[in-house]
Scaffold this active site. Structure first.
Site, PDB file in Angstrom:
ATOM      1  N   ASP A  31      42.760  47.616  34.617  1.00  0.00           N
ATOM      2  CA  ASP A  31      41.855  46.114  34.054  1.00  0.00           C
ATOM      3  C   ASP A  31      41.200  46.457  32.380  1.00  0.00           C
ATOM      4  O   ASP A  31      40.519  47.529  32.398  1.00  0.00           O
ATOM      5  CB  ASP A  31      40.881  45.699  35.203  1.00  0.00           C
ATOM      6  CG  ASP A  31      39.877  44.751  34.903  1.00  0.00           C
ATOM      7  OD1 ASP A  31      40.093  43.647  34.244  1.00  0.00           O
ATOM      8  OD2 ASP A  31      38.480  44.403  35.035  1.00  0.00           O
ATOM      9  N   ASP A 264      40.277  41.176  40.548  1.00  0.00           N
ATOM     10  CA  ASP A 264      41.258  42.817  40.937  1.00  0.00           C
ATOM     11  C   ASP A 264      41.738  43.047  41.743  1.00  0.00           C
ATOM     12  O   ASP A 264      42.433  43.619  42.247  1.00  0.00           O
ATOM     13  CB  ASP A 264      40.957  43.562  40.110  1.00  0.00           C
ATOM     14  CG  ASP A 264      39.976  43.528  38.574  1.00  0.00           C
ATOM     15  OD1 ASP A 264      40.871  43.196  37.857  1.00  0.00           O
ATOM     16  OD2 ASP A 264      39.152  43.976  37.677  1.00  0.00           O
TER      17      ASP A 264
END
Length: 402
Positions: A31, A264
């Site tokens: 990420d 996420d």
């Protein structure tokens, strides 16, 4: 021993099976915000871009109370109270110490990967005196999608592209009663991330990619700074999930997902191994992850992967040693070529070899046999050097005159 070794590095594994899963992975996805970057966003500018009254039209430019920037910041700060998202924390930090109007929020709803929706009690809607104003804050794509008119939605996107502050910043949009304000945030890559990416690419031989919900310009800027070539941007949580599944199917091996936010969480759960930075991760991300990094640092990720591969290799070696000793001890004994005492000695000797081989798990992990040999030679040199220095010291002490 491997679990204790990684724990000393500030890495918590949710079971020994994680080591086996890590060693089989061929790809790793990161990420962006809060993972590859510091996550300590700073609000650089607040820019009204749509729906605000314009002084050029002969109307009072202060269409908000007390002005457009202050009202937007007050509303955003009220909506982001208690958030763990980096953008929300940046908004709250930027609002501290400022003379802002008091804004109360009700009917609050969080939409992961999109934004936050709320009703502002005490602020009347522009079109109706009987209703309170609605507010939404989130990505530019999400805010523009709230406008049913295609032309108005395109106007907002075009206003973002023509922003005076350019596309390099991380952006979030706020819509209050059909007035859109753009927030610009600055974020910097973590120190040492380039070395981590280099090690994972050149030594671990992993396919490396970035998965982010940010727009292309911001994603490419960070990717270039940390030397990542494969970048996937403007992804919603479900898009990240689908990408993780697709890469796992294409590559044949497993995939490691490294993240920290609630956005996420689906990708972390679907990945072969999910790794989170536990200090700033959301509770959902911590719950679904397999590996928790107790320190706010990515530098231990290569160590964790190398230790997993070392452990798997040692297990395979130990099994091979044990089976070899059993075969060479049992088969000749059954055929009558070896006496029983020698068969027992060979069998127990194999067990001893397995134990001695397992002790190697205490050594720092390496990436190849060549590294193992260099490490062994270096250790022998240090041992011999220490012995020679000790002998010379003893000789010097014995020749000192009384």
């Amino acid at each position: 021993m491997p679990l204790q070794s990684v724990l000393l590095q500030g890495i918590l594994l949710k079971g020994g099976h994680v080591l086996d899963a890590l060693s089989s992975c061929q790809s790793i996805a990161f990420d962006k915000t809060g993972t590859l970057t510091t996550g300590k966003l700073m609000c650089k500018a607040i820019e009204p871009i749509h729906g605000h009254l314009d002084a050029s039209n002969g109307v009072d430019p202060s269409c908000c109370t007390p002005n457009c920037e202050s009202e937007a910041l007050a509303v955003a700060a009220a909506m982001e109270k208690g958030t763990t998202h980096p953008i929300g924390r940046a908004v709250l930090k930027h609002s501290v110490g400022r003379d802002l109007p008091v804004v109360a929020v009700e009917s609050f709803e969080s939409l992961p990967g999109r934004g936050v929706v709320a009703t502002l009690s005490g602020i009347k809607a522009r079109d109706s005196e009987n209703e309170f104003a609605k507010a939404s804050i989130g990505s530019v794509e999400y805010i523009s999608s709230l406008y049913r008119s295609y032309g108005e939605s395109e106007q907002i996107k075009e206003a973002v592209k023509c922003s005076a502050f350019g596309p390099e910043f991380v952006q979030a949009a706020l819509s209050v009663d059909k007035k859109v304000t753009l927030f610009h945030f600055e974020d910097e890559p973590r120190t040492g991330v380039c070395e981590v990416i280099y090690t994972l690419r050149e030594k671990a031989k992993l396919r490396i990619m970035m998965l982010t919900g940010d727009h292309e310009s911001s994603a490419q800027r960070v990717a270039k700074a940390v030397c990542i070539e494969e970048v996937h941007f403007s992804l919603k949580p479900e898009d990240k999930l689908n990408k993780v599944k697709a890469v796992s199917r294409e590559g044949g091996g497993g995939l490691i997902m490294v993240g920290d936010g609630i956005n996420d969480a689906p990708a972390l759960a679907a990945a072969t191994v999910g790794i989170v930075l536990a200090q700033r991760a959301s509770a959902t991300a911590v719950a679904v992850a397999d590996v928790l990094l107790l320190q706010d640092n990515l530098c231990v990720v290569p160590f964790c992967i190398a230790k997993a591969r070392q452990t798997t290799s040692l297990v395979k070696q130990s099994v091979a040693l044990a089976l070899t000793c059993i075969v060479f001890a049992a088969l000749p004994s059954v055929l009558g070529f070896l006496p029983l005492w020698l068969t027992v000695l060979l069998h127990e000797g194999g067990t001893l070899l397995v134990c001695l081989n397992s002790i190697r798990a205490l050594n720092p992990p390496t990436w190849s046999w060549a590294d193992d040999i260099r490490q062994l030679v270096h250790s022998l040199k240090n041992y011999v050097s220490a012995k020679l220095n000790s002998s010379s010291s003893d000789c010097s002490a014995s020749t000192v005159p009384l």
